[in-house]
Design an enzyme around this catalytic site. Structure first.
Site, PDB file in Angstrom:
ATOM      1  N   PRO A  83       0.834  -1.241   0.354  1.00  0.00           N
ATOM      2  CG  PRO A  83       0.351  -1.039   2.356  1.00  0.00           C
ATOM      3  CD  PRO A  83       0.718  -1.386   0.989  1.00  0.00           C
ATOM      4  CE  LYS A 257       2.672  -1.933   4.598  1.00  0.00           C
ATOM      5  NZ  LYS A 257       4.399  -1.015   5.543  1.00  0.00           N
ATOM      6  CG  HIS A 281       5.300   3.792   6.767  1.00  0.00           C
ATOM      7  ND1 HIS A 281       4.263   2.495   6.913  1.00  0.00           N
ATOM      8  CD2 HIS A 281       5.374   4.486   6.046  1.00  0.00           C
ATOM      9  CE1 HIS A 281       3.092   3.769   6.236  1.00  0.00           C
ATOM     10  NE2 HIS A 281       3.867   4.696   6.537  1.00  0.00           N
ATOM     11  NE  ARG A 284       6.906   7.021   2.673  1.00  0.00           N
ATOM     12  CZ  ARG A 284       7.293   8.829   2.383  1.00  0.00           C
ATOM     13  NH1 ARG A 284       8.352   8.819   1.480  1.00  0.00           N
ATOM     14  NH2 ARG A 284       6.048   9.363   2.601  1.00  0.00           N
ATOM     15  CB  SER A 313      10.796  -1.617   4.896  1.00  0.00           C
ATOM     16  OG  SER A 313       9.159  -1.102   4.887  1.00  0.00           O
ATOM     17  NE  ARG A 336      10.873   5.195  -0.841  1.00  0.00           N
ATOM     18  CZ  ARG A 336      11.106   4.477   0.590  1.00  0.00           C
ATOM     19  NH1 ARG A 336      10.846   3.802   0.270  1.00  0.00           N
ATOM     20  NH2 ARG A 336      10.995   5.731   1.297  1.00  0.00           N
TER      21      ARG A 336
END
Length: 382
Positions: A83, A257, A281, A284, A313, A336
């Site tokens: 997500p 998560k 995350h 981040r 990640s 990403r």
């Protein structure tokens, strides 16, 4: 499905370079950046690349299959789309593009509560075969409305988010005016003017919005008041008291998560959750935290088999997917990397990225003589 693979961009590094040229600086910073000094963002990538695999070169080998069973469904590869919020800011309609590509490649797509396409649109694109990631609302009524919408749209796997108890301190976003409320500076306007493909695509697609949340946002709010509304609407810290009623209500698969320690993992098992995603995350939220591959390796001996163990990640390639699987993950997710694909290649970017990842993973499996995804742990050099 027709294969789409552009040999000009055979790695994520090539996609990153292309994406950076096509995106305004503030959009690229939002995609690529982490929090504080971005130490953990870099650590995620560096540590997973330290994982080594053991090959067998002698003996019979019939070939490799990437088919992976997860929650009763067989996917064509052991990775999915994590997500990501505000995808449409980074590249117009990227949420829809990635959902379509994931459906075509038979891999899971996870829609964020703050994505730029709504639940119903993603359901239509994927024929109801998608996952939904919930930012926990402060009010039970809104929580239940979102859960009902996801279920009615065909979603059978819900992801609840544990690793955002507070808003992160991200210097690049603050400087670029992408904190809440966002602001448009002269520098940002100049960046848009010097990236006409992004700007015209954005103009055609319309300004990105939190589409799933639109029915609950009062009309006519300026950006300052919208930011205040969103701050009040979500309660980031999960507790047993918050998770238990979700488990009672949600009849499908429930995944948490952001788990990185055994105490939280034990609670997830105790509460009857079906899966957990080891995640920070994308680097981040907590710059001084561990890379995700480290807690994965620590949790796998005690929890693999008790609950589906997944990771995101720091995963940028098929090699990284292999490293995570060898370290104990049953499945992996990338955020990403698919976004770099879409930002570099537009509508075809998701297709290209998934083809690239599958080609890379297939080469690794054939090189080390790994026949099935579940065989990866026997190839780990410990």
């Amino acid at each position: 499905m027709k294969e789409y693979f552009n040999s000009e961009y055979p790695s994520v590094d090539h996609l990153i370079k292309k994406a950076k040229k096509r995106m305004p600086g503030f959009a690229y910073d939002y995609l690529s950046g982490g929090c504080f000094s971005e130490v953990n963002l870099d650590r995620n990538i560096a540590d997973i690349r330290k994982v080594q695999l053991k090959p067998w070169y002698l003996g019979d080998y019939a070939g490799a299959s990437q088919k992976t069973e997860l929650f009763g469904k067989t996917y064509d590869a052991p990775f999915g789309v994590a997500p990501v919020g505000l995808q449409g800011l980074m590249w117009p309609k990227s949420c829809e593009y990635l959902a379509q590509s994931a459906a075509d490649h038979n891999i899971p797509f996870v829609l964020s509560t703050v994505g730029t396409a709504d639940i119903e649109k993603i359901s239509k694109i994927t024929d109801g075969d998608f996952w939904f990631q919930l930012y926990h609302p402060a009010e039970d009524e809104l929580r239940d409305k979102l859960l009902d919408r996801a279920w009615d749209a065909g979603c059978k796997t819900l992801v609840i988010l544990a690793d955002t108890p507070t808003f992160a301190y991200r210097p690049k976003e603050i400087r670029n005016g992408l904190s809440i409320p966002p602001r448009m500076t002269l520098r940002n306007i100049f960046q848009m003017c010097t990236h006409p493909t992004w700007s015209f695509s954005q103009l055609f697609a319309g300004a990105p919005e939190f589409e799933t949340m639109k029915p609950y946002i009062p009309k006519g709010l300026n950006m300052k008041h919208l930011g205040m509304f969103m701050n009040k609407t979500f309660s980031g810290r999960l507790t047993e008291a918050k998770i238990a009623p979700i488990r009672d209500k949600w009849k499908g698969n429930l995944v948490i998560k952001g788990v990185v320690n055994p105490e939280d993992a034990e609670l997830a098992v105790k509460l009857g959750l079906d899966g957990m995603i080891v995640s920070n995350h994308g680097g981040r939220q907590l710059d001084r935290g561990q890379s995700t591959i480290t807690p994965l390796q620590q949790l796998a001996p005690d929890f693999k088999g008790k609950i589906k163990l997944m990771m995101d990640s720091g995963i940028r390639s098929g090699e990284d997917v292999a490293a995570a699987l060898a370290s104990g993950a049953d499945f992996t997710f990338l955020g990403r990397t698919p976004m770099y694909g879409v930002c570099a290649l537009g509508q075809h970017g998701g297709h290209h990225t998934f083809e690239m990842l599958k080609k890379q993973l297939q080469q690794v499996m054939e090189q080390i003589a790994c026949a099935k995804v579940e065989d990866f742990p026997r190839h780990l050099v410990s």
